[in-house]
Write a protein that holds these residues in place. Structure first.
Motif, PDB file in Angstrom:
ATOM      1  N   THR A 302      61.498  66.847  68.035  1.00 16.15           N
ATOM      2  CA  THR A 302      60.563  67.491  67.164  1.00 16.15           C
ATOM      3  C   THR A 302      59.743  66.614  66.216  1.00 16.15           C
ATOM      4  OG1 THR A 302      62.303  68.233  65.655  1.00 16.15           O
ATOM      5  CG2 THR A 302      61.896  69.780  67.426  1.00 16.15           C
ATOM      6  N   PHE A 303      58.810  67.012  65.621  1.00 14.41           N
ATOM      7  CA  PHE A 303      57.827  66.229  64.591  1.00 14.41           C
ATOM      8  C   PHE A 303      57.801  67.001  63.256  1.00 14.41           C
ATOM      9  CE2 PHE A 303      54.102  64.704  62.524  1.00 14.41           C
ATOM     10  CZ  PHE A 303      54.327  63.451  62.464  1.00 14.41           C
ATOM     11  N   PRO A 304      58.227  66.204  62.228  1.00 12.76           N
ATOM     12  CA  PRO A 304      58.473  64.761  62.056  1.00 12.76           C
ATOM     13  C   PRO A 304      60.135  64.587  62.319  1.00 12.76           C
ATOM     14  CG  PRO A 304      58.580  65.793  59.897  1.00 12.76           C
ATOM     15  CD  PRO A 304      58.022  66.780  60.816  1.00 12.76           C
ATOM     16  N   SER A 305      60.939  65.617  62.177  1.00 12.07           N
ATOM     17  CA  SER A 305      62.156  65.297  62.259  1.00 12.07           C
ATOM     18  C   SER A 305      63.058  66.585  62.095  1.00 12.07           C
ATOM     19  CB  SER A 305      63.061  64.290  61.612  1.00 12.07           C
ATOM     20  OG  SER A 305      64.192  64.066  61.510  1.00 12.07           O
ATOM     21  N   THR A 394      55.280  60.249  60.473  1.00 15.11           N
ATOM     22  CA  THR A 394      55.448  59.319  61.702  1.00 15.11           C
ATOM     23  C   THR A 394      56.616  58.263  61.311  1.00 15.11           C
ATOM     24  OG1 THR A 394      53.025  59.457  62.026  1.00 15.11           O
ATOM     25  CG2 THR A 394      54.261  57.509  63.017  1.00 15.11           C
ATOM     26  N   GLN A 395      56.556  57.876  60.045  1.00 17.36           N
ATOM     27  CA  GLN A 395      57.785  56.695  59.513  1.00 17.36           C
ATOM     28  C   GLN A 395      59.069  57.394  59.989  1.00 17.36           C
ATOM     29  OE1 GLN A 395      56.847  55.353  55.823  1.00 17.36           O
ATOM     30  NE2 GLN A 395      54.779  54.137  56.857  1.00 17.36           N
ATOM     31  N   THR A 396      59.191  58.815  59.471  1.00 15.64           N
ATOM     32  CA  THR A 396      60.480  59.573  59.516  1.00 15.64           C
ATOM     33  C   THR A 396      60.840  59.716  60.823  1.00 15.64           C
ATOM     34  OG1 THR A 396      60.020  60.744  57.430  1.00 15.64           O
ATOM     35  CG2 THR A 396      61.594  61.788  59.095  1.00 15.64           C
ATOM     36  N   PHE A 397      59.919  60.057  61.964  1.00 13.61           N
ATOM     37  CA  PHE A 397      60.063  60.399  63.313  1.00 13.61           C
ATOM     38  C   PHE A 397      60.682  59.012  64.045  1.00 13.61           C
ATOM     39  CE2 PHE A 397      59.042  60.310  67.634  1.00 13.61           C
ATOM     40  CZ  PHE A 397      59.329  61.791  67.997  1.00 13.61           C
ATOM     41  N   GLN A 398      60.011  57.911  63.455  1.00 17.09           N
ATOM     42  CA  GLN A 398      60.336  56.644  64.160  1.00 17.09           C
ATOM     43  C   GLN A 398      61.746  56.399  63.596  1.00 17.09           C
ATOM     44  OE1 GLN A 398      57.301  54.178  62.670  1.00 17.09           O
ATOM     45  NE2 GLN A 398      55.849  54.639  64.639  1.00 17.09           N
ATOM     46  N   ARG A 399      62.311  56.339  62.443  1.00 16.63           N
ATOM     47  CA  ARG A 399      63.680  56.438  62.132  1.00 16.63           C
ATOM     48  C   ARG A 399      64.665  57.146  62.708  1.00 16.63           C
ATOM     49  NH1 ARG A 399      60.916  55.856  56.927  1.00 16.63           N
ATOM     50  NH2 ARG A 399      61.656  58.013  56.331  1.00 16.63           N
ATOM     51  N   THR A 400      64.072  58.337  62.969  1.00 14.45           N
ATOM     52  CA  THR A 400      65.033  59.464  63.706  1.00 14.45           C
ATOM     53  C   THR A 400      65.418  59.245  64.982  1.00 14.45           C
ATOM     54  OG1 THR A 400      64.110  61.255  61.811  1.00 14.45           O
ATOM     55  CG2 THR A 400      65.414  62.043  63.766  1.00 14.45           C
ATOM     56  N   TYR A 401      64.449  58.887  65.921  1.00 17.03           N
ATOM     57  CA  TYR A 401      64.773  58.764  67.073  1.00 17.03           C
ATOM     58  C   TYR A 401      64.604  57.329  67.784  1.00 17.03           C
ATOM     59  CZ  TYR A 401      63.518  63.859  67.146  1.00 17.03           C
ATOM     60  OH  TYR A 401      63.611  65.209  66.905  1.00 17.03           O
ATOM     61  N   VAL A 402      65.407  57.248  68.992  1.00 18.65           N
ATOM     62  CA  VAL A 402      65.075  56.098  69.590  1.00 18.65           C
ATOM     63  C   VAL A 402      63.927  55.759  70.130  1.00 18.65           C
ATOM     64  CG1 VAL A 402      67.392  56.167  70.380  1.00 18.65           C
ATOM     65  CG2 VAL A 402      66.071  56.973  71.719  1.00 18.65           C
TER      66      VAL A 402
END
Length: 473
Positions: A302-305, A394-402
Motif C-alpha cells: 500500500t502507498f505510502p506505507s 515516496t521516501q516512506t514507501f522505499q524505506r518500508t518495502y524491499v
C-alpha cells in the motif's frame, strides 16, 4: 503546480486537463466522449487478443475497476490480403462504431487504445524498413506497412491510436541506426496524421481516433528536429505522446506539456512506477501485473506505507508466492487491507490448492486481486499529489518495502507462443509441443515398420521375416 488549463484539444472527442506541465508529478483527467473518464496518474491494463488474460469481460465489469484497455493490432492480423482480409475487418458496423470493439465484445464505456504491437512486444528480426515495421502474429513474423496501419485505424476505429515507431528491441542501436529510427518515425507520424486528419481529408471521413505520437528512447538532441515538428507542424493533429523510457519525459517541451503522456517503460517494481510518476508520466503500462498473476504471486503493498517509519523493523515484501507450502492451511486474506472480490470471498490456502491442482480459477482470482492492488495504489498516489506530500510519501514507501518482487517458483499457465525460446536464442522452449505426447508412439511405429516385410522385400528378406512359416502348437 500550475492552474488547470489546456488549449483546444486536437481531437474533439478527447480532452485532457493537467495541474502541471513537465518533469513533476501532476494530476489530470483524461476524458473521451462516451467512455469512462480516467483520473491520472493511472495505469492502462494490457490485453491479449482483446481480453485481460484470465478475466472474462463480465468478470472484469463486475469485479474490477478497469476503465481502459490496450490491445496490439498484431493480435488480429494473421493474414493480410484483399481476398482474405483478417476477420476483425469484416465485422459489420454502423457509422462511428468500432469494429475492433465489436470484435472483442468490449463494453461501450471502456476506453480502447490500439498500438501496432502488443505490450510487452516479442522481439522481431531486425526487419523494419522505411515503409513498414516488423510484427509478430499468431502464425509468425510479417511486415506491417505504414499504409496498412492507417487503414487499420480507419476500419477499426479505436478511441486512441499509438503511432508507428521504428524501435530497436533487445540491443542498443548504433549512431547510424538511431538516425534511421528518427527519420522513419518522423515519416510515419507525418504520413499517418496527414491521411487521418489532414486538411485535404473531408471532415466527415476524418478519423475520430485520438493520435498519440511516439517519442523515441533516444537522447533529446538526436530527435530534436522531429520534436520541433511535433510542436509546430504536427501539433494540430496529435492528442498525446507515447514514450518508451522514463528518460524521454525530459524530451517533452513546454509547448507539448499539456498533452497526456503514455509511458511504456516496462517497470519491474512499484518503486519504478513512483519514479515515473515523479517525472510527470500520466498513463503507464505495467506488464509485471500479469507476470505476477501467471507466477502465482499476489501483490501486497500500500502507498505510502501500512506502518509509520518508526515501526518498521525490516522492509516488508512487495508480494508473496502462493505456490509456497506455507500457505497450505493459511486461511487469511491475500492482503489484510484489501477489499477485492478475491480477498472478500477466498483465502490463501484455497488459491494455493487451485494452483497445485492447475485450476484456471487460481489465475483469475489472482488477476482480480493484483489489478485491485494497483487501482488502490494509484488512487493513493493521486491523493498524495493532491496533498503535496508525494515526495515524502515516496521516501516512506522505499524505506518500508524491499526493492524487488519475489522470483517465481511455480509453474504458471500455458503460455502463448510456445515455439519461442524462453529467454533467447538456443534456450529451451517455453513449453513442450502441444502434441509432443505422440512422439514416442511415432518412434515405436517407425521401429515396427522397419521390421515388416514390404512388396520390395526379396526372398532372403521374406525368410528372415518368417514369411509363409506355419507356427506349430
Amino acid at each position: 503546480m500550475g492552474s488547470e488549463s489546456s488549449p483546444q484539444p486536437s481531437n474533439e472527442m478527447l480532452s485532457f486537463h493537467a495541474t502541471a506541465s513537465i518533469l513533476t508529478p501532476r494530476l489530470g483527467r483524461l476524458a473521451f466522449a462516451g467512455r469512462k473518464a480516467i483520473s491520472t496518474p493511472h495505469y492502462i491494463p494490457l490485453a491479449s487478443r482483446g481480453v485481460v488474460p484470465h478475466i472474462a469481460h463480465d468478470v472484469m465489469r463486475d469485479h474490477t475497476d478497469i476503465g481502459s484497455l490496450y490491445v496490439g493490432l498484431e493480435d488480429f492480423v494473421e493474414r493480410q490480403s484483399q481476398k482474405h482480409p483478417p476477420p476483425v475487418y469484416t465485422i459489420p458496423t454502423a457509422h462511428d462504431e468500432s469494429a475492433l470493439r465489436k470484435f472483442v465484445a468490449l463494453s461501450d464505456d471502456l476506453l480502447l487504445i490500439m498500438g501496432a504491437r502488443r505490450e510487452p512486444p516479442i522481439k522481431c528480426p531486425p526487419a523494419n524498413t522505411p515503409n513498414s515495421v516488423a510484427i509478430y502474429t499468431s502464425v509468425g513474423f510479417r511486415q506491417l506497412e505504414a499504409t496498412q496501419y492507417v487503414d487499420a485505424v480507419q476500419k477499426l476505429n479505436p478511441d486512441i491510436v499509438i503511432g508507428l515507431a521504428d524501435l530497436v528491441l533487445g540491443h542498443t542501436p548504433g549512431n547510424k541506426r538511431r538516425g534511421k529510427m528518427v527519420d522513419r518515425t518522423h515519416a510515419f507520424t507525418t504520413h499517418a496524421t496527414g491521411l487521418l486528419y489532414g486538411s485535404t481529408v473531408p471532415e466527415e471521413t476524418r478519423s475520430k481516433s485520438a493520435y498519440f505520437a511516439p517519442v523515441l528512447p533516444l537522447e533529446n538532441a538526436q530527435q530534436s528536429i522531429y520534436m520541433d515538428d511535433l510542436e509546430t507542424e504536427l501539433r494540430p493533429y496529435i492528442s498525446g505522446l507515447a514514450l518508451y523510457e522514463s528518460a524521454s519525459l525530459s524530451a517533452v517541451s513546454e509547448p507539448l506539456g499539456d498533452l497526456p503522456r503514455l509511458l511504456y517503460s516496462a517497470p519491474t517494481t512499484p518503486q519504478d512506477l513512483l519514479r515515473d510518476v515523479s517525472l510527470g508520466a500520466d498513463l503507464l503500462t505495467i506488464p509485471f501485473i500479469g507476470v505476477c498473476s501467471d507466477a502465482g504471486i499476489a501483490l501486497d503493498f500500500t502507498f505510502p506505507s501500512p506502518d509509520t517509519p518508526t515501526t518498521v523493523t525490516q522492509p516488508h515484501d512487495l508480494a508473496f508466492d502462493l505456490w509456497s507450502p506455507s500457505h497450505t492451511i493459511d486461511t487469511s486474506r491475500l492482503s489484510k487491507s484489501c477489499e477485492c472480490y478475491t480477498c472478500r470471498n477466498h483465502h490463501r490456502a484455497y488459491i494455493h490448492h487451485l494452483l497445485t491442482a492447475k485450476e484456471m480459477l487460481a489465475w483469475t482470482l489472482l488477476q482480480i486481486h493484483n489489478h485491485h492492488v494497483m487501482d488502490t495504489f494509484f488512487a493513493a498516489i493521486r491523493e498524495s499529489i493532491a496533498r503535496g506530500t508525494f515526495e515524502a510519501d515516496t521516501q516512506t514507501f522505499q524505506r518500508t518495502y524491499v526493492s524487488e518482487l519475489p522470483k517465481p517458483t511455480g509453474q504458471g499457465p500455458r503460455l502463448r507462443g510456445y515455439q519461442l525460446p524462453a529467454s533467447g536464442p538456443n534456450q529451451p522452449r517455453r513449453n513442450a509441443r502441444a502434441y509432443g505426447k505422440l512422439d514416442d508412439a511415432v518412434e515405436k511405429f517407425a521401429e515396427s515398420q522397419s521390421s515388416l516385410a514390404t512388396p520390395d522385400t526379396g526372398a532372403e528378406g521374406l525368410e528372415e521375416h518368417g514369411f509363409g512359416m506355419k507356427e506349430v502348437s
